[in-house]
Design a protein around this motif. Structure first.
Motif, PDB file in Angstrom:
ATOM      1  N   ASP A 180       0.869  -1.182   0.000  1.00  0.00           N
ATOM      2  CA  ASP A 180       0.000   0.000   0.000  1.00  0.00           C
ATOM      3  C   ASP A 180       0.905   1.232   0.000  1.00  0.00           C
ATOM      4  O   ASP A 180       1.592   1.506   0.977  1.00  0.00           O
ATOM      5  N   THR A 182      -0.003   4.394  -0.315  1.00  0.00           N
ATOM      6  CA  THR A 182      -0.652   5.667   0.045  1.00  0.00           C
ATOM      7  C   THR A 182      -0.014   6.250   1.308  1.00  0.00           C
ATOM      8  O   THR A 182      -0.151   7.433   1.582  1.00  0.00           O
ATOM      9  N   LYS A 183       0.704   5.392   2.060  1.00  0.00           N
ATOM     10  CA  LYS A 183       1.330   5.866   3.296  1.00  0.00           C
ATOM     11  C   LYS A 183       2.518   6.786   2.974  1.00  0.00           C
ATOM     12  O   LYS A 183       2.930   6.891   1.826  1.00  0.00           O
ATOM     13  N   ASP A 184       3.075   7.430   4.009  1.00  0.00           N
ATOM     14  CA  ASP A 184       4.193   8.347   3.754  1.00  0.00           C
ATOM     15  C   ASP A 184       5.427   7.566   3.276  1.00  0.00           C
ATOM     16  O   ASP A 184       5.519   6.345   3.477  1.00  0.00           O
ATOM     17  N   SER A 187       7.232   5.209   5.703  1.00  0.00           N
ATOM     18  CA  SER A 187       6.470   4.001   6.085  1.00  0.00           C
ATOM     19  C   SER A 187       6.511   2.980   4.953  1.00  0.00           C
ATOM     20  O   SER A 187       6.656   1.773   5.198  1.00  0.00           O
TER      21      SER A 187
END
Ligand code: ADP
Ligand code: MG
Length: 203
Positions: A180, A182-184, A187
């Motif tokens: 995923d 979409t995290k920073d 991360s």
């Protein structure tokens, strides 16, 4: 035993703006800091077919999907023979920004048969790990337009990327690990490290 012993082939896949290039650089730096020998590369390559592919970015309507696939395969053949296989034999960790999963997804989205595209990539070493990054399309498009401050190219229209994204979602191969994105950035990097670290034991 990883498929490409003594080296490791790790590929970065996903639609545009998912953070592939960002994450490849972060992983390369992290591995080099730990003393591992890393070679970073990308497709389309910088060889003669790669240059022909880049020239299509703004005139993709001038070529049939079948001919476009031939160009991607020719580019990969050279890249595999000239760089990827020799570096793997040297025991390097080869990090490649896009590989044959992108061909399956992008040329599959252009109407070609994904299974046939996979078969035609039989000459290319199977990745030890294919990290498939995912973000919702709007986020990916926003990231690329904001970072480059230029219009989308012919491989990046929203309608087309929607189809590409569906092709990526359908892919089921043992080498694939989905992340995923979409995290920073950090991360996502930690997630990438967690996938790569177990493979390093074999080096
Ligand atoms: P790709 O190679 O998949 O097209 P890039 O790594 O070039 O994507 O990233 C595109 C843009 O998005 C860059 O400006 C990058 O700094 C930014 N970016 C990458 N990952 C993230 C993230 N996790 N969160 C926010 N922005 C990101
Ligand atoms: Mg990139």
């Amino acid at each position: 035993m990883p498929a490409n012993t003594p080296g490791l082939l790790i590929v970065f896949e996903g639609t545009d703006g998912t953070g592939k290039s960002t994450q490849l650089k972060l992983l390369a730096t992290a591995l080099e800091k730990q003393g591992f020998p890393v070679v970073s590369t990308c497709e389309p390559s910088n060889g003669k077919y790669g240059k022909q592919i880049r020239a299509l970015f703004t005139k993709r309507n001038t070529i049939k999907p079948e001919d476009e696939l031939e160009l991607f395969l020719a580019d990969r053949k050279d890249h595999v023979d000239d760089l990827i296989i020799p570096e793997l034999k040297n025991g390097k960790i080869v990090l490649c920004d896009r590989y044959y999963l992108s061909t399956i997804a992008y040329q599959g989205a252009a109407g070609l048969d994904p299974t046939d595209i996979l078969t035609r990539n039989n000459f290319a070493p199977t990745p030890d790990l294919a990290i498939l990054f995912h973000v919702p399309l709007e986020i990916g498009i926003k990231r690329i337009t904001e970072s480059r401050r230029e219009a989308l190219n012919d491989f990046e229209s929203k309608e087309y990327l929607q189809k590409v994204s569906i092709q990526f979602e359908r892919l089921q191969l043992p080498c694939i690990q989905r992340v995923d994105a979409t995290k920073d950035i950090n991360s996502v990097h930690q997630n990438v490290l967690a996938l790569v670290t177990p493979l390093l034991r074999s080096l």
